[in-house]
Design an enzyme around this catalytic site. Structure first.
Site, mmCIF file in Angstrom:
data_model
loop_
_atom_site.group_PDB
_atom_site.id
_atom_site.type_symbol
_atom_site.label_atom_id
_atom_site.label_comp_id
_atom_site.label_asym_id
_atom_site.label_seq_id
_atom_site.Cartn_x
_atom_site.Cartn_y
_atom_site.Cartn_z
ATOM 1 N N ASP A 142 0.765 -1.354 -0.013
ATOM 2 C CA ASP A 142 0.077 0.069 0.155
ATOM 3 C C ASP A 142 0.733 1.198 -0.094
ATOM 4 O OD1 ASP A 142 -2.257 1.489 0.110
ATOM 5 O OD2 ASP A 142 -2.661 1.185 2.109
ATOM 6 N N HIS A 186 3.085 3.269 -8.796
ATOM 7 C CA HIS A 186 2.952 1.813 -8.991
ATOM 8 C C HIS A 186 4.081 1.313 -9.494
ATOM 9 C CE1 HIS A 186 -1.056 1.977 -7.786
ATOM 10 N NE2 HIS A 186 -1.455 2.687 -8.881
ATOM 11 N N LEU A 219 11.702 -20.198 -2.872
ATOM 12 C CA LEU A 219 10.751 -19.321 -2.464
ATOM 13 C C LEU A 219 9.506 -19.525 -3.227
ATOM 14 C CD1 LEU A 219 9.931 -16.561 -0.804
ATOM 15 C CD2 LEU A 219 10.861 -15.492 -2.884
HETATM 16 C C1 FPP Z 1 -1.970 0.244 -3.433
HETATM 17 O O1 FPP Z 1 -1.329 1.603 -3.372
HETATM 18 C C2 FPP Z 1 -1.399 -0.512 -4.259
HETATM 19 C C3 FPP Z 1 -2.074 -1.320 -5.263
HETATM 20 C C4 FPP Z 1 -3.503 -1.320 -5.428
HETATM 21 C C5 FPP Z 1 -1.396 -1.702 -6.360
HETATM 22 C C6 FPP Z 1 -0.060 -2.765 -5.857
HETATM 23 C C7 FPP Z 1 0.569 -2.828 -7.280
HETATM 24 C C8 FPP Z 1 1.723 -2.873 -7.204
HETATM 25 C C9 FPP Z 1 2.982 -2.751 -6.227
HETATM 26 C C10 FPP Z 1 2.500 -3.108 -8.588
HETATM 27 C C11 FPP Z 1 1.855 -3.945 -9.389
HETATM 28 C C12 FPP Z 1 2.255 -5.204 -9.050
HETATM 29 C C13 FPP Z 1 2.739 -6.199 -9.824
HETATM 30 C C14 FPP Z 1 3.088 -7.789 -9.253
HETATM 31 C C15 FPP Z 1 3.051 -5.904 -11.174
HETATM 32 P P1 FPP Z 1 -2.336 2.854 -3.741
HETATM 33 O O2 FPP Z 1 -2.361 2.927 -4.998
HETATM 34 O O3 FPP Z 1 -3.920 2.544 -3.260
HETATM 35 O O4 FPP Z 1 -1.749 3.844 -2.652
HETATM 36 P P2 FPP Z 1 -2.326 5.135 -1.957
HETATM 37 O O5 FPP Z 1 -3.466 4.595 -0.985
HETATM 38 O O6 FPP Z 1 -1.335 5.696 -1.498
HETATM 39 O O7 FPP Z 1 -3.294 5.902 -2.959
#
Ligand code: FPP
Length: 248
Positions: A21, A38, A132
């Site tokens: 997150d 991201h 892993l």
């Molecule tokens: C939450 O941060 C994160 C996500 C919804 C996506 C997580 C994805 C990645 C780390 C990259 C993609 C993964 C792969 C496997 C390629 P948010 O955007 O909700 O952050 P915020 O709460 O600060 O807005």
């Protein structure tokens, strides 16, 4: 999986699950578009995968896209799906050489075709990995997973294959998408939140939760060490009395 007896405490977290997150907040703080957050989140994931084996982590499960994430703007969903494809394209050989076995949980059949294709290739290419187990939770939601399991068991009972009285913790667990994984020992949530957000609700029954203000793109091996050190200091009692208070 079954609940260990109290006292069988290991200071090593063999299964670490992460709610990745804070990508959006990271980008906002840097004055960058959310997509860049991201992108940096993927780099953090690559680092943590590399850091896992030397820390004796055997299972790493990451929440990459939830069933609720479809509510985001289509452009952001497209970025996340493209990043998944890029990650699989660029990392499979590396994961393979690191002895990683890739798998995924969630309703993968609802992902764009290009993601399903790459996932299938990635899982096939790494299936010999023994060091892993990396599980991507994609279009994953715990309540849906639990409802799916309940439905499968109800249908089996209706067909006369099982008796309702036979439904146990173990049988229920065996109908979840995580049936091949032990329950997580440690769930890490960066960005200062303490919610599970529909992630591994059943499996987290005895997990230790670790939250840090650090945002996911800044989460690195040193942050992982802090989380593992906090885990090692916790006493897991599984409902029993503390050994410090005279329990076994
Ligand atoms: C939450 O941060 C994160 C996500 C919804 C996506 C997580 C994805 C990645 C780390 C990259 C993609 C993964 C792969 C496997 C390629 P948010 O955007 O909700 O952050 P915020 O709460 O600060 O807005």
């Amino acid at each position: 999986m079954s609940v260990p007896l109290s006292g069988e405490r290991s200071p090593i977290a063999q299964h670490v699950a992460i709610i990745m997150d804070g990508n959006g907040r990271w980008a906002k703080r840097q004055g960058l578009p959310r997509a860049e957050g991201h992108r940096r989140g993927v780099l953090a994931l690559k680092d943590i995968v590399k850091a896992a084996k030397p820390r004796q982590i055997k299972y790493l499960t990451v929440y990459a896209f939830s069933t609720e994430n479809w509510r985001r703007p289509q452009a952001e969903i497209d970025v996340l799906m493209d990043l998944l494809v890029e990650f699989l394209d660029s990392e499979i050989a590396e994961l393979r050489s690191q002895g990683v076995r890739l798998s995924a949980i969630g309703h993968l059949e609802e992902l764009p075709e290009r993601c399903q294709q790459k996932l299938a290739e990635g899982m096939a290419a790494t299936r010999q990995g023994h060091d892993l187990s990396l599980t991507l939770a994609l279009n994953y939601g715990s309540r849906r997973e639990i409802v799916d399991a309940a439905r499968q068991l109800a249908e089996a009972a209706q067909r006369g294959e099982i008796q309702p009285a036979e439904i146990s913790d173990a049988l229920f667990s065996a109908h979840l998408s995580t049936k091949d994984l032990p329950d997580p020992d440690l769930i890490i949530r960066p960005s200062g939140e303490w919610r599970l957000s529909n992630f591994l609700l059943w499996q987290a029954a005895y997990a230790e939760i670790y939250s840090t203000e650090v945002l996911w793109p800044d989460f690195d091996a040193a942050q992982l060490d802090l989380a593992l050190a906090a885990f090692a200091r916790r006493e897991r009692r599984y409902g029993a009395v503390s050994s410090r208070d005279g329990g076994s």
